[in-house]
Design a protein around this motif. Sequence first.
Motif: not given
Lengths: 107, 119
Positions: A34, A36, A46, A49-50, A87, A89, A91, B45, B103-107, B109
Amino acid sequence: EILLTQSPDFQSVTPKEKVTITCRASQNIGSTLHWYQQKPDQSPKVLVKYASQSISGVPSRFSGSGSGTDFTLTINSLEAEDAAAYYCHQSSSLPITFGQGTRLEIK
Amino acid sequence: EVQLVESGGVLVQPGGSLRLSCAASGFTFSNYWMTWVRQAPGKGLEWVANIMQDGSEKYYVDSVKGRFTISRDNAENSLYLQMNSLRAEDTAVYYCVRPFSGWSWFDYWGQGTLVTVSS
Protein backbone atom coordinates in the motif's frame (compact mmCIF):
# COMPACT_ATOMS: atom_id res chain seq x y z
CA GLU A 1 11.04 -9.42 8.72
CA ILE A 2 10.16 -8.10 5.27
CA LEU A 3 12.38 -5.20 4.28
CA LEU A 4 10.96 -2.57 1.92
CA THR A 5 13.45 -0.45 -0.01
CA GLN A 6 12.22 2.64 -1.82
CA SER A 7 13.98 4.59 -4.53
CA PRO A 8 14.80 7.34 -4.86
CA ASP A 9 15.13 8.78 -1.37
CA PHE A 10 14.65 12.28 -2.73
CA GLN A 11 13.59 13.77 -6.02
CA SER A 12 13.23 17.37 -7.17
CA VAL A 13 10.65 17.64 -9.94
CA THR A 14 8.79 20.26 -11.95
CA PRO A 15 5.01 20.60 -12.20
CA LYS A 16 3.35 18.49 -14.94
CA GLU A 17 6.26 16.04 -14.84
CA LYS A 18 5.59 12.30 -14.47
CA VAL A 19 7.10 10.77 -11.33
CA THR A 20 7.83 7.12 -10.58
CA ILE A 21 8.69 5.83 -7.12
CA THR A 22 9.66 2.21 -6.66
CA CYS A 23 9.40 -0.08 -3.66
CA ARG A 24 11.20 -3.42 -3.55
CA ALA A 25 10.30 -6.08 -1.00
CA SER A 26 12.89 -8.51 0.37
CA GLN A 27 10.52 -11.42 -0.30
CA ASN A 28 7.34 -12.16 -2.23
CA ILE A 29 4.40 -10.27 -0.70
CA GLY A 30 1.88 -10.80 -3.48
CA SER A 31 -0.18 -7.63 -3.71
CA THR A 32 -0.22 -6.72 -0.02
CA LEU A 33 1.54 -3.42 -0.66
CA HIS A 34 0.00 0.00 0.00
CA TRP A 35 1.11 3.58 -0.63
CA TYR A 36 0.74 6.68 1.56
CA GLN A 37 1.38 10.40 1.16
CA GLN A 38 2.46 12.52 4.10
CA LYS A 39 2.56 16.29 3.73
CA PRO A 40 4.59 18.37 6.22
CA ASP A 41 3.02 18.45 9.68
CA GLN A 42 0.17 16.16 8.62
CA SER A 43 -0.73 12.53 9.22
CA PRO A 44 -0.19 10.04 6.39
CA LYS A 45 -3.02 9.48 3.93
CA VAL A 46 -3.55 6.34 1.85
CA LEU A 47 -3.18 6.73 -1.92
CA VAL A 48 -3.28 3.15 -3.25
CA LYS A 49 -4.23 -0.15 -1.61
CA TYR A 50 -3.20 -3.68 -2.59
CA ALA A 51 -0.58 -2.50 -5.09
CA SER A 52 -2.95 -1.12 -7.72
CA GLN A 53 -6.40 -0.55 -6.26
CA SER A 54 -7.59 3.03 -6.24
CA ILE A 55 -8.93 4.84 -3.19
CA SER A 56 -12.09 6.94 -3.32
CA GLY A 57 -11.28 10.64 -3.25
CA VAL A 58 -7.65 10.27 -4.33
CA PRO A 59 -6.87 12.13 -7.59
CA SER A 60 -6.62 9.88 -10.63
CA ARG A 61 -3.07 11.03 -11.36
CA PHE A 62 -1.92 8.65 -8.58
CA SER A 63 -1.69 5.00 -9.62
CA GLY A 64 0.11 1.89 -8.47
CA SER A 65 1.37 -1.28 -10.11
CA GLY A 66 3.41 -4.36 -9.41
CA SER A 67 3.23 -7.63 -7.51
CA GLY A 68 5.56 -10.05 -5.79
CA THR A 69 8.64 -8.02 -4.90
CA ASP A 70 8.60 -4.99 -7.20
CA PHE A 71 6.09 -2.18 -6.97
CA THR A 72 5.67 1.27 -8.44
CA LEU A 73 3.76 4.42 -7.53
CA THR A 74 3.24 6.72 -10.49
CA ILE A 75 2.16 10.34 -10.31
CA ASN A 76 1.08 11.65 -13.68
CA SER A 77 1.21 15.38 -14.34
CA LEU A 78 2.62 16.39 -10.98
CA GLU A 79 1.01 19.32 -9.19
CA ALA A 80 2.55 21.71 -6.64
CA GLU A 81 0.36 20.23 -3.90
CA ASP A 82 2.06 16.83 -4.39
CA ALA A 83 5.15 18.01 -2.50
CA ALA A 84 5.29 15.41 0.25
CA ALA A 85 6.92 12.26 1.53
CA TYR A 86 5.66 8.97 0.10
CA TYR A 87 5.81 5.62 1.88
CA CYS A 88 5.09 2.05 0.90
CA HIS A 89 3.75 -0.39 3.52
CA GLN A 90 3.40 -4.17 3.51
CA SER A 91 0.66 -6.05 5.33
CA SER A 92 1.70 -9.53 4.20
CA SER A 93 3.18 -10.57 7.52
CA LEU A 94 4.19 -9.30 10.92
CA PRO A 95 6.07 -7.24 11.74
CA ILE A 96 4.31 -4.72 9.53
CA THR A 97 6.97 -2.66 7.79
CA PHE A 98 7.24 0.57 5.83
CA GLY A 99 9.70 1.73 3.23
CA GLN A 100 12.14 4.43 4.34
CA GLY A 101 10.22 7.08 2.39
CA THR A 102 10.70 9.18 -0.73
CA ARG A 103 10.62 12.95 -0.43
CA LEU A 104 9.35 14.88 -3.43
CA GLU A 105 10.31 18.51 -3.82
CA ILE A 106 8.55 20.67 -6.40
CA LYS A 107 10.85 23.06 -8.22
CA GLU B 1 -17.13 11.00 10.38
CA VAL B 2 -14.36 8.78 11.68
CA GLN B 3 -12.16 10.52 14.24
CA LEU B 4 -9.14 9.28 16.15
CA VAL B 5 -7.81 11.68 18.78
CA GLU B 6 -4.61 10.85 20.62
CA SER B 7 -3.53 12.33 23.94
CA GLY B 8 -0.95 11.82 26.64
CA GLY B 9 2.28 12.74 24.90
CA VAL B 10 4.69 14.70 27.11
CA LEU B 11 8.36 15.12 27.98
CA VAL B 12 9.50 12.20 30.16
CA GLN B 13 12.87 11.15 31.54
CA PRO B 14 14.66 8.02 30.36
CA GLY B 15 13.40 5.03 32.30
CA GLY B 16 10.06 6.68 32.92
CA SER B 17 6.54 5.57 32.03
CA LEU B 18 3.69 7.06 30.06
CA ARG B 19 0.23 6.06 28.92
CA LEU B 20 -1.10 7.23 25.59
CA SER B 21 -4.82 7.27 24.84
CA CYS B 22 -6.80 7.38 21.63
CA ALA B 23 -10.47 8.33 21.61
CA ALA B 24 -12.31 6.85 18.64
CA SER B 25 -15.62 8.02 17.22
CA GLY B 26 -17.69 7.80 14.07
CA PHE B 27 -17.47 4.03 13.67
CA THR B 28 -18.15 0.82 15.59
CA PHE B 29 -14.84 0.64 17.44
CA SER B 30 -15.33 -2.93 18.65
CA ASN B 31 -15.45 -4.22 15.03
CA TYR B 32 -11.89 -3.20 14.17
CA TRP B 33 -8.33 -4.17 14.90
CA MET B 34 -6.41 -1.08 16.00
CA THR B 35 -2.78 -0.08 15.61
CA TRP B 36 -0.13 2.31 16.93
CA VAL B 37 2.43 3.67 14.46
CA ARG B 38 5.24 6.05 15.42
CA GLN B 39 7.49 8.50 13.62
CA ALA B 40 10.72 9.80 15.10
CA PRO B 41 11.48 13.46 14.32
CA GLY B 42 12.48 13.80 10.68
CA LYS B 43 12.32 10.03 10.15
CA GLY B 44 10.02 7.48 8.57
CA LEU B 45 7.05 5.49 9.84
CA GLU B 46 7.40 2.53 12.19
CA TRP B 47 4.65 0.11 13.19
CA VAL B 48 4.56 -0.34 16.99
CA ALA B 49 1.66 -2.63 17.94
CA ASN B 50 -1.67 -4.16 16.89
CA ILE B 51 -4.62 -5.33 18.94
CA MET B 52 -7.51 -7.54 17.89
CA GLN B 53 -11.13 -6.46 18.22
CA ASP B 54 -11.69 -8.14 21.60
CA GLY B 55 -8.13 -7.59 22.83
CA SER B 56 -7.33 -11.31 22.78
CA GLU B 57 -4.44 -10.98 20.32
CA LYS B 58 -1.69 -8.41 20.51
CA TYR B 59 1.47 -8.01 18.46
CA TYR B 60 4.50 -5.77 18.90
CA VAL B 61 7.61 -4.68 17.06
CA ASP B 62 10.66 -6.31 18.67
CA SER B 63 12.10 -3.02 19.94
CA VAL B 64 9.17 -2.45 22.33
CA LYS B 65 8.35 -6.01 23.39
CA GLY B 66 8.33 -6.32 27.17
CA ARG B 67 8.21 -2.53 27.62
CA PHE B 68 5.00 -1.43 25.86
CA THR B 69 1.48 -2.80 26.27
CA ILE B 70 -1.38 -2.11 23.88
CA SER B 71 -4.91 -2.35 25.26
CA ARG B 72 -8.42 -1.20 24.51
CA ASP B 73 -11.74 -0.46 26.18
CA ASN B 74 -14.54 -1.12 23.72
CA ALA B 75 -17.16 0.29 26.10
CA GLU B 76 -15.26 3.59 26.11
CA ASN B 77 -14.22 3.45 22.42
CA SER B 78 -10.65 3.93 23.51
CA LEU B 79 -7.23 2.55 22.59
CA TYR B 80 -4.22 2.77 24.89
CA LEU B 81 -0.47 2.33 24.82
CA GLN B 82 1.27 1.84 28.16
CA MET B 83 4.94 2.70 27.69
CA ASN B 84 7.46 1.67 30.36
CA SER B 85 11.26 1.84 30.60
CA LEU B 86 11.28 4.60 28.02
CA ARG B 87 14.43 5.26 26.03
CA ALA B 88 15.63 8.24 24.00
CA GLU B 89 14.97 6.23 20.84
CA ASP B 90 11.26 6.06 21.75
CA THR B 91 11.01 9.80 21.07
CA ALA B 92 8.44 10.12 18.30
CA VAL B 93 4.98 11.21 17.25
CA TYR B 94 2.65 8.31 18.04
CA TYR B 95 -0.31 7.80 15.73
CA CYS B 96 -3.48 5.89 16.51
CA VAL B 97 -4.42 4.12 13.28
CA ARG B 98 -7.37 2.07 12.06
CA PRO B 99 -6.66 -0.76 9.61
CA PHE B 100 -9.42 -1.33 7.06
CA SER B 101 -9.53 -4.95 8.20
CA GLY B 102 -7.22 -7.17 10.22
CA TRP B 103 -3.83 -5.61 9.77
CA SER B 104 -4.38 -4.51 6.15
CA TRP B 105 -4.04 -1.00 4.78
CA PHE B 106 -4.58 1.90 7.11
CA ASP B 107 -7.63 3.96 6.23
CA TYR B 108 -7.75 6.41 9.15
CA TRP B 109 -4.98 8.08 11.14
CA GLY B 110 -5.14 10.33 14.18
CA GLN B 111 -3.23 13.62 14.29
CA GLY B 112 -0.57 12.12 16.53
CA THR B 113 0.81 12.89 19.98
CA LEU B 114 4.48 13.71 20.62
CA VAL B 115 6.45 11.72 23.18
CA THR B 116 9.85 13.13 24.05
CA VAL B 117 12.23 11.05 26.17
CA SER B 118 15.03 13.21 27.47
CA SER B 119 16.76 14.17 30.69
